[in-house]
Write a protein that holds these residues in place. Structure first.
Motif, mmCIF file in Angstrom:
data_model
loop_
_atom_site.group_PDB
_atom_site.id
_atom_site.type_symbol
_atom_site.label_atom_id
_atom_site.label_comp_id
_atom_site.label_asym_id
_atom_site.label_seq_id
_atom_site.Cartn_x
_atom_site.Cartn_y
_atom_site.Cartn_z
ATOM 1 N N LYS A 94 -8.407 12.324 2.220
ATOM 2 C CA LYS A 94 -7.431 11.169 2.092
ATOM 3 C C LYS A 94 -7.670 9.904 1.126
ATOM 4 C CE LYS A 94 -6.116 8.204 6.136
ATOM 5 N NZ LYS A 94 -6.268 7.968 7.628
ATOM 6 N N TYR A 120 1.121 12.561 1.957
ATOM 7 C CA TYR A 120 0.341 11.635 2.985
ATOM 8 C C TYR A 120 0.951 11.754 4.426
ATOM 9 C CZ TYR A 120 -2.483 7.768 4.909
ATOM 10 O OH TYR A 120 -3.190 6.861 5.744
ATOM 11 N N LYS A 153 -0.125 15.187 6.087
ATOM 12 C CA LYS A 153 -1.329 15.389 6.572
ATOM 13 C C LYS A 153 -1.980 14.471 7.369
ATOM 14 C CE LYS A 153 -2.657 17.581 2.118
ATOM 15 N NZ LYS A 153 -3.533 17.754 1.068
ATOM 16 N N TYR A 154 -1.762 13.242 7.298
ATOM 17 C CA TYR A 154 -2.394 11.962 8.024
ATOM 18 C C TYR A 154 -1.535 11.081 9.145
ATOM 19 C CZ TYR A 154 -5.712 13.293 4.435
ATOM 20 O OH TYR A 154 -6.147 13.904 3.415
#
Length: 58
Positions: free
Chosen positions: A3, A45, A48-49
């Motif tokens: 991250k 991003y 994934k997060y």
């Protein structure tokens, strides 16, 4: 990619986009390429997060 690395790449690409837009104009091929690359990083991003919030139907 972890991250923090991805966030660092996003910040670097965002700065590159701002510089390209200020130097060459927002619609220049350089700025557009930077913008597309930034979009790809932001999409990665988000995939994934960012947790998906279930939508509510009305």
């Amino acid at each position: 990619m972890i991250k923090t690395e991805l966030v660092a790449l996003i910040e670097k690409k965002r700065a590159e986009l701002i510089k390209a837009a200020n130097t060459n104009g927002l619609t220049s091929s350089v700025a557009i390429r930077c913008s597309q690359e930034l979009d790809q990083l932001l999409n990665e991003y988000n995939r994934k997060y960012i947790k998906r919030v279930p939508s509510t139907s009305y």
